[in-house]
Write an enzyme that holds these catalytic residues in place. Sequence first.
Site, mmCIF file in Angstrom:
data_model
loop_
_atom_site.group_PDB
_atom_site.id
_atom_site.type_symbol
_atom_site.label_atom_id
_atom_site.label_comp_id
_atom_site.label_asym_id
_atom_site.label_seq_id
_atom_site.Cartn_x
_atom_site.Cartn_y
_atom_site.Cartn_z
ATOM 1 N N HIS A 77 0.799 -1.219 0.034
ATOM 2 C CA HIS A 77 -0.115 -0.076 -0.184
ATOM 3 C C HIS A 77 0.935 1.261 -0.036
ATOM 4 C CE1 HIS A 77 -4.308 -1.374 1.421
ATOM 5 N NE2 HIS A 77 -3.541 -2.272 0.567
ATOM 6 N N TYR A 206 -9.277 5.831 7.368
ATOM 7 C CA TYR A 206 -9.197 6.249 8.864
ATOM 8 C C TYR A 206 -10.456 7.385 9.054
ATOM 9 C CZ TYR A 206 -4.823 3.641 10.019
ATOM 10 O OH TYR A 206 -3.852 2.687 10.148
ATOM 11 N N PRO A 298 -4.079 0.977 18.529
ATOM 12 C CA PRO A 298 -3.894 0.278 17.199
ATOM 13 C C PRO A 298 -3.938 1.509 16.169
ATOM 14 C CG PRO A 298 -5.860 -0.518 18.131
ATOM 15 C CD PRO A 298 -5.143 0.127 19.162
ATOM 16 N N LYS A 302 1.315 0.229 15.099
ATOM 17 C CA LYS A 302 2.364 0.166 15.568
ATOM 18 C C LYS A 302 2.507 -1.162 16.362
ATOM 19 C CE LYS A 302 3.632 3.126 13.137
ATOM 20 N NZ LYS A 302 4.354 2.477 11.971
ATOM 21 N N TYR A 390 4.143 6.550 10.121
ATOM 22 C CA TYR A 390 3.305 5.393 9.867
ATOM 23 C C TYR A 390 4.071 4.200 8.840
ATOM 24 C CZ TYR A 390 -0.988 2.990 8.504
ATOM 25 O OH TYR A 390 -2.080 2.382 8.182
HETATM 26 P P1 FAS Z 1 1.200 -11.611 21.900
HETATM 27 O O1 FAS Z 1 0.068 -10.970 23.000
HETATM 28 O O2 FAS Z 1 0.888 -11.931 20.597
HETATM 29 O O3 FAS Z 1 1.700 -12.738 22.276
HETATM 30 C C1 FAS Z 1 2.032 -13.440 23.564
HETATM 31 C C2 FAS Z 1 1.866 -15.094 23.640
HETATM 32 O O4 FAS Z 1 2.244 -15.257 25.238
HETATM 33 C C3 FAS Z 1 0.523 -15.445 23.537
HETATM 34 O O5 FAS Z 1 0.378 -16.394 22.599
HETATM 35 C C4 FAS Z 1 0.100 -15.776 25.033
HETATM 36 O O6 FAS Z 1 -0.528 -16.863 25.146
HETATM 37 C C5 FAS Z 1 1.529 -15.997 25.643
HETATM 38 N N1 FAS Z 1 1.461 -16.055 27.329
HETATM 39 C C6 FAS Z 1 1.036 -15.049 27.937
HETATM 40 N N2 FAS Z 1 1.086 -15.277 29.426
HETATM 41 C C7 FAS Z 1 1.959 -16.403 29.432
HETATM 42 C C8 FAS Z 1 2.254 -17.162 30.453
HETATM 43 N N3 FAS Z 1 2.033 -16.854 31.530
HETATM 44 N N4 FAS Z 1 3.131 -18.180 30.154
HETATM 45 C C9 FAS Z 1 3.364 -18.612 28.710
HETATM 46 N N5 FAS Z 1 2.762 -17.919 27.746
HETATM 47 C C10 FAS Z 1 1.984 -16.908 27.994
HETATM 48 N N6 FAS Z 1 -1.447 -4.228 16.595
HETATM 49 C C11 FAS Z 1 -1.543 -3.661 15.315
HETATM 50 O O7 FAS Z 1 -0.605 -3.107 14.791
HETATM 51 N N7 FAS Z 1 -2.640 -3.621 14.967
HETATM 52 C C12 FAS Z 1 -3.864 -4.127 15.498
HETATM 53 O O8 FAS Z 1 -4.871 -3.567 14.945
HETATM 54 C C13 FAS Z 1 -3.714 -4.570 16.531
HETATM 55 N N8 FAS Z 1 -5.081 -5.117 17.325
HETATM 56 C C14 FAS Z 1 -4.692 -5.776 18.305
HETATM 57 C C15 FAS Z 1 -6.073 -6.171 19.157
HETATM 58 C C16 FAS Z 1 -5.996 -6.858 20.328
HETATM 59 C C17 FAS Z 1 -7.215 -7.408 20.884
HETATM 60 C C18 FAS Z 1 -4.662 -6.935 20.944
HETATM 61 C C19 FAS Z 1 -4.361 -7.552 22.452
HETATM 62 C C20 FAS Z 1 -3.525 -6.493 20.272
HETATM 63 C C21 FAS Z 1 -3.609 -5.769 19.118
HETATM 64 N N9 FAS Z 1 -2.646 -5.418 18.420
HETATM 65 C C22 FAS Z 1 -2.621 -4.587 17.111
HETATM 66 C C23 FAS Z 1 -1.107 -5.611 19.052
HETATM 67 C C24 FAS Z 1 -0.899 -7.100 18.701
HETATM 68 O O9 FAS Z 1 -0.630 -7.041 17.337
HETATM 69 C C25 FAS Z 1 0.615 -7.117 19.360
HETATM 70 O O10 FAS Z 1 1.481 -6.089 19.081
HETATM 71 C C26 FAS Z 1 1.145 -8.206 19.048
HETATM 72 O O11 FAS Z 1 0.396 -9.313 19.223
HETATM 73 C C27 FAS Z 1 2.516 -8.504 19.891
HETATM 74 O O12 FAS Z 1 3.181 -9.845 19.697
HETATM 75 P P2 FAS Z 1 3.919 -10.441 21.015
HETATM 76 O O13 FAS Z 1 4.488 -9.570 21.660
HETATM 77 O O14 FAS Z 1 3.960 -11.563 20.351
HETATM 78 O O15 FAS Z 1 2.413 -10.521 22.115
HETATM 79 C C1 PHB Z 2 -5.939 -3.665 10.751
HETATM 80 O O1 PHB Z 2 -6.088 -4.308 9.680
HETATM 81 O O2 PHB Z 2 -6.398 -4.807 11.820
HETATM 82 C C2 PHB Z 2 -5.520 -2.443 11.131
HETATM 83 C C3 PHB Z 2 -4.945 -1.819 10.367
HETATM 84 C C4 PHB Z 2 -4.490 -0.553 10.774
HETATM 85 C C5 PHB Z 2 -4.640 -0.088 12.037
HETATM 86 C C6 PHB Z 2 -5.114 -0.885 12.847
HETATM 87 C C7 PHB Z 2 -5.651 -2.282 12.444
HETATM 88 O O3 PHB Z 2 -3.917 1.111 12.311
#
Ligand code: FAS
Ligand code: PHB
Length: 395
Positions: A77, A206, A298, A302, A390
Amino acid sequence: MEANTMRTQVAIIGSGPSGLLLGQLLYRAGIDTIILDRVDRDYILGRIRAGVLEEGTAALMDQAGVGGRMRTEGLPHDGFDLVYDGEIHRIDLANLTGGKRVLVYGQTELTHDLMDARDAEGLLSIYDADNVQPHDYDGAQPYVTYEENGVSKRIDCDFIAGCDGFHGASRASVPASALQVFEKIYPFGWLGMLSQVPPVSDELIYSNHGRGFALCSMRSKTLSRYYVQCSLEDKVEDWSEDRFWDELRRRLPERFADDVVTGPALEMSIAPLRSFVCEPLRFGRLFLAGDAAHIVPPTGAKGLNLAASDVHYLYEALREHYEEKSDAGLDNYSAKALHRVWNAERFSWWMTSMMHRFPDMSDFDRRIQRAEFSQVVQFEAASATLAENYVGMPF
Ligand code: FAS
Ligand code: PHB
């Protein structure tokens, strides 16, 4: 060695993008790892999260040898639309940043690619690990304990990577006196919907509307990802699919609203929004990376990309330790990662502040918010600053 004791060089807690990408990079450098997660693969792959990769993140996937499907199926994009009360302004990422762009490729797919690669290389990941705990990381012989089917197990290691997300055990194991946290909670959440329908536009939209924020994103040309700002009191069951589609269309300019293709929800979930940073990120031989270390709203896309830059710095530092017998990278990891984290925290806070309807906004606040948007529209320098943030600061 005890029957229930294993040994590895780096024990990684968490099988999300951070843990898996770190494990894959270390493997490619001949460094042994064991990954533990408290849930199973399907649960991890069932969480719908990020959708936009910075070029640095995509390059790291290539470096880890797992970029093939991402390069084939990912959507490059060059820009996105920013909308304020119906006024549309395209952020031309490529022109504003000298050719940089982002890649639309879902976190679920990225995680799948990393899990498949780890399996193909026969590397050990332990799922459904209960009560995972890091130990003795202030000393020279750290270890991790966990329970598998009620049996206590132990992994002796050189280092522990805390990649276990915001609610994980790694940061929680550090005494409060040894760390400082910075936090901001936003007074709203994001209700997300995944639907097998073509996206309303080729690029992301957005939109800040008087009724609230909306985001039109995608996972492919036939799979759409949409969000609407919702109240923190809302529950997913309060939102029928029809109510979601109606609200989304109300928050978009007519040009887009009329083109929204609706369909059944494959997934609907509410994510709370917060900014959070832990300082420092290193505690002896325990290193925090990704959501275990920081959280961003989000809005700026980032979260996943910050996890990638942490992993880049931590991987390089661990490789330097083993290959060059130097700990300079490990000693500098926290400061280096936190510099990039705080810049992304600022951008994510700023985008969130400009693009959302805050419940307690005064009329003055609303005018200032509108002026913030006008700055971006009027001044190329303001658009360029947004665009550079971005696409992501260099690692
Ligand atoms: P994660 O949270 O992905 O992974 C951590 C892992 O550790 C999980 O699998 C968990 O099961 C495990 N874990 C936790 N506690 C543990 C324990 N005690 N023992 C063993 N394992 C354990 N980012 C964006 O850029 N755009 C988005 O739209 C976006 N939407 C999101 C929506 C939600 C609901 C959430 C929570 C996050 C969102 N994020 C988004 C951010 C997300 O993408 C994170 O930045 C990304 O998952 C980070 O990856 P990890 O650091 O691996 O953490
Ligand atoms: C998504 O595609 O989930 C998404 C994209 C851009 C954002 C947040 C979420 O800033």
